[in-house]
Design a protein around this motif. Sequence first.
Motif, PDB file in Angstrom:
ATOM      1  N   ARG A  44     -10.676   0.305  -2.522  1.00 42.93           N
ATOM      2  CA  ARG A  44     -11.538   0.107  -3.825  1.00 42.93           C
ATOM      3  C   ARG A  44     -12.838   0.081  -3.808  1.00 42.93           C
ATOM      4  NH1 ARG A  44     -11.375  -6.303  -5.531  1.00 42.93           N
ATOM      5  NH2 ARG A  44     -10.975  -6.251  -3.584  1.00 42.93           N
ATOM      6  N   GLU A  99      -4.281  13.151  -5.406  1.00 42.46           N
ATOM      7  CA  GLU A  99      -3.344  11.900  -5.393  1.00 42.46           C
ATOM      8  C   GLU A  99      -3.798  10.672  -6.180  1.00 42.46           C
ATOM      9  OE1 GLU A  99      -3.720  11.417  -1.291  1.00 42.46           O
ATOM     10  OE2 GLU A  99      -2.070  12.928  -0.918  1.00 42.46           O
ATOM     11  N   ARG A 126       0.743  -1.336  -0.159  1.00 45.10           N
ATOM     12  CA  ARG A 126       0.118   0.061  -0.018  1.00 45.10           C
ATOM     13  C   ARG A 126       0.858   1.067   0.219  1.00 45.10           C
ATOM     14  NH1 ARG A 126      -5.271  -1.716   1.581  1.00 45.10           N
ATOM     15  NH2 ARG A 126      -5.691   0.244   0.858  1.00 45.10           N
ATOM     16  N   SER A 127       0.549   2.372  -0.730  1.00 48.81           N
ATOM     17  CA  SER A 127       1.354   3.457  -0.642  1.00 48.81           C
ATOM     18  C   SER A 127       1.252   4.408   0.419  1.00 48.81           C
ATOM     19  CB  SER A 127       0.666   4.203  -1.970  1.00 48.81           C
ATOM     20  OG  SER A 127      -0.572   4.775  -1.779  1.00 48.81           O
ATOM     21  N   GLU A 175      -7.638   2.416 -10.587  1.00 49.83           N
ATOM     22  CA  GLU A 175      -6.646   3.678 -10.487  1.00 49.83           C
ATOM     23  C   GLU A 175      -7.632   5.023 -10.267  1.00 49.83           C
ATOM     24  OE1 GLU A 175      -3.114   5.107 -13.099  1.00 49.83           O
ATOM     25  OE2 GLU A 175      -4.845   6.210 -13.696  1.00 49.83           O
ATOM     26  N   THR A 191      -7.983  11.108  -6.363  1.00 44.88           N
ATOM     27  CA  THR A 191      -8.631  11.638  -5.253  1.00 44.88           C
ATOM     28  C   THR A 191      -9.092  13.202  -5.457  1.00 44.88           C
ATOM     29  OG1 THR A 191      -6.813  12.156  -3.843  1.00 44.88           O
ATOM     30  CG2 THR A 191      -7.401   9.971  -3.627  1.00 44.88           C
ATOM     31  N   GLU A 210       0.252   7.289   0.865  1.00 46.57           N
ATOM     32  CA  GLU A 210      -0.779   7.977   0.524  1.00 46.57           C
ATOM     33  C   GLU A 210      -2.025   7.221   1.020  1.00 46.57           C
ATOM     34  OE1 GLU A 210       1.146   7.779  -2.078  1.00 46.57           O
ATOM     35  OE2 GLU A 210       2.066   9.563  -2.209  1.00 46.57           O
ATOM     36  N   GLU A 211      -2.088   5.877   0.469  1.00 43.29           N
ATOM     37  CA  GLU A 211      -3.077   5.100   0.993  1.00 43.29           C
ATOM     38  C   GLU A 211      -3.016   4.974   2.598  1.00 43.29           C
ATOM     39  OE1 GLU A 211      -4.231   1.256  -1.094  1.00 43.29           O
ATOM     40  OE2 GLU A 211      -2.421   1.710  -2.223  1.00 43.29           O
ATOM     41  N   LEU A 217      -4.171   7.022  -6.706  1.00 44.78           N
ATOM     42  CA  LEU A 217      -4.074   5.597  -5.971  1.00 44.78           C
ATOM     43  C   LEU A 217      -4.170   4.391  -6.857  1.00 44.78           C
ATOM     44  CD1 LEU A 217      -6.386   6.733  -2.757  1.00 44.78           C
ATOM     45  CD2 LEU A 217      -4.004   7.023  -3.234  1.00 44.78           C
ATOM     46  N   ASN A 218      -3.392   3.608  -6.844  1.00 41.06           N
ATOM     47  CA  ASN A 218      -3.490   2.427  -7.293  1.00 41.06           C
ATOM     48  C   ASN A 218      -4.293   0.938  -6.393  1.00 41.06           C
ATOM     49  OD1 ASN A 218      -2.695   2.194 -10.027  1.00 41.06           O
ATOM     50  ND2 ASN A 218      -0.954   3.196  -9.248  1.00 41.06           N
ATOM     51  N   LEU A 219      -5.525   0.868  -6.628  1.00 35.06           N
ATOM     52  CA  LEU A 219      -6.110   0.213  -5.371  1.00 35.06           C
ATOM     53  C   LEU A 219      -6.292  -1.280  -5.803  1.00 35.06           C
ATOM     54  CD1 LEU A 219      -8.907   2.776  -4.632  1.00 35.06           C
ATOM     55  CD2 LEU A 219      -6.625   2.454  -3.422  1.00 35.06           C
TER      56      LEU A 219
END
Lengths: 457, 457
Positions: free
Chosen positions: B188, B170, A430-431, B163, B166, A433-434, B172-174
Amino acid sequence: MQELSSLPLKAEQIKTDTDSLKYYGKDWTTYFDIKASAIVFPESTEDVVNIVKWARANKIALVPSGGRTGLSGAACALNGEVVVSFEKMHRILSFNETDSTVQIEPGVITESLQEFARSKNLYYPVDFAARGSSQLGGNIATNAGGIKVVRYGLTRDWVVGLEVVTGSGEVLNLNNGLIKNATGLDLRHLFVGSEGILGFITQATIKLAPKPPELKVLVFALDQLSSVMKVYSEFKNRCALQAYEMFSEKALKHVLHSTGLPRPLETVADFYVVCEVECASEKAEENIMSVFEGCLENGWLLDGVISQSEVQAKTFWRYREDISEALSVHSPYKNDVAVAISKVPDFIVDLDLVLSQAYPNWEVVWFGHIGDGNLHINILRPEGMTKEQFVAECRKVDEMVFKAVQKQAGSISAEHGVGVTKRSFLTYTRSPEEIEIMKGIKKVFDPDNIMNPGKVI
Amino acid sequence: MQELSSLPLKAEQIKTDTDSLKYYGKDWTTYFDIKASAIVFPESTEDVVNIVKWARANKIALVPSGGRTGLSGAACALNGEVVVSFEKMHRILSFNETDSTVQIEPGVITESLQEFARSKNLYYPVDFAARGSSQLGGNIATNAGGIKVVRYGLTRDWVVGLEVVTGSGEVLNLNNGLIKNATGLDLRHLFVGSEGILGFITQATIKLAPKPPELKVLVFALDQLSSVMKVYSEFKNRCALQAYEMFSEKALKHVLHSTGLPRPLETVADFYVVCEVECASEKAEENIMSVFEGCLENGWLLDGVISQSEVQAKTFWRYREDISEALSVHSPYKNDVAVAISKVPDFIVDLDLVLSQAYPNWEVVWFGHIGDGNLHINILRPEGMTKEQFVAECRKVDEMVFKAVQKQAGSISAEHGVGVTKRSFLTYTRSPEEIEIMKGIKKVFDPDNIMNPGKVI
């Protein structure tokens, strides 16, 4: 703990004796120093609300606890927390035949729900080795997976309603068992897999599946990972595949030694697969045989056998299901990772190379759910090495494993959760940011940070 | 709009002419006053990030826009917002045969994805009347359902990776397309069904299903709601049911009038069902016939017919699928609600009584997805009543409908979403505590409230 006297529970709902603190304060992880202050046993949602309000007022941290079969320490009390055990909330509350749903308390044991479903001629398909002691509340909080994911998905897919008590003491009824409900953010799905950091699951409505037809179990011997994948594709695309589990010759040897079972096949190979397919009719059986024979003719399978009875099917499953127990005498260091199915071969080759270079004399046993990309890596403790030394070395291995996982955009915890053990490695999946967003969301549900602090994030 | 000059996009990616503002500023709802300031057309995730950063800096609200087939106004610009259309992001980026996944941009049309899946001998099972113009990004943002939910679930069940950008800009790759991934809160699932209030969906990885076997379509005539439910249970428990759609004689009459089709059955009845079942073998066909005949013998079915060809199957579907179009000349006021399947009969009886007492001369047309508890209620505009009067009266009806929904713990929006039209009624399905939590979560993703403000919550 003085504050306990103001907790509105009956005396028998609170335990503080040393044995109870040790027993209820931990999960299946073995290397943590357990420091629970008390164990409380709610009997109703109202009890849970009262516990949360009391904890907020007294600034006491709470640890939700189910069947304690977790492998990541999420249910361990490490800093004087009060453990909230759902052992006394284990009723099946109602069954709805038309909706095929069952309303349960979180302490219901997985196997009890499976049996209940069978008694209604239905099927609860989430299944794994800890079925006899894991509880549904814990399964939901970790989104438990197991061996039937390829056909039936994860726990998430069977939860149609949740009652939860948030960290601020509010009772939420999430989704009410509805199939279609497009009314804003689906908070139910936030609680599935939340490992107790947002609140307590106090009730769940679970959907049951129709009973599957007869199942055939096949065991294969294969000499290459690429063949394991090709055979998987064939069976997945052409049969109703329920499970597809791979293990290595090393894993098999441990099972044979521990169980005394005969080899499943005469052929000795690098890899084996236990595969389960639905067999609804004679035509389906012919189809299974033709896919099987096609794989043999293509040279992807060296050898194989198909179950002729339910007893034989059960025995075939033991070659896979008994691995963990067979390894347990060697105090294995476990990792549980996942990559996309297509990336499994590259990942295994990469990691095997790294591990064999760094630790040429270590025995590494692989097994896993090829059908969903989930691999269990077990490193066995070399003879003569103390447990402490071994764990210290394994922590170094973790970094190698997780780097290989990250390279394939995989998950550092496929089904065991993050808990304490994976917390400092979370950035591999997880990044940052996440993780910040997760912290923000936790604060919305649990403003005083009383819910399982120090776990996951 | 002066600020547009500082937006780092090409000239052809920005439209401000009146026709474009009207065309892109709305969805399929018809009674809103559209006030878009500009329409922008990102071509990449980078463009989307730049748009969000620009909007934050200039305090400009954004409305995400897909195929604009929504029925709740979620994609309408009502207060001078800038509409972000995904029309130019419509590529299918990659296909992974082993994983059966396809990576797409959000502007891909539902039908294009269905066709792409077929070209790979696979199946994208989320299907509904707007398949020809709805886009996947919008489907995900509303968790689209449709006619195959009983067998294949909702859009949520097919999204294995997202993807998103936000509201704070940002990326985010979920979940990265993983099947198993127990690493904390699953963000997600928050984005699925979020109606654009958290951020933009800029890419998705979608799982495809194996191609189903031959499908048989049956049409039934029934005289009681209880029979509709009994027949549903029989087919669901004993066959591989893909769809089970109910409609009333009133609905059928409109379709016959509008299409010129002959009656599907000689028997005229209060209720009809179109039902679709998998028919993989001769044995399966025999089984379907035996369930069908059993229902006839029990008196649950008055009459019925089974498709003998693909052409006939398609015609049978028209009796259900052409209802909306047949009603459109009567400017129907639509509601889209859901209750648990078991509660459907009580709910329909309750509501029919309330409506017929309050509006004895109004024509109310029911149809819906019995297999998932989702009912579409269409009130036809009485002749001689103006559109304005009619809508004003229908708003009063809404309250009756939603009270009946609430009594059965149902959903005031099964698949159309909340948007603007259901926003003030959200408390009939979600508690004030849940709504506060949703607001808190929105703030975590979108601190400046630029993402679709005034929608949902």
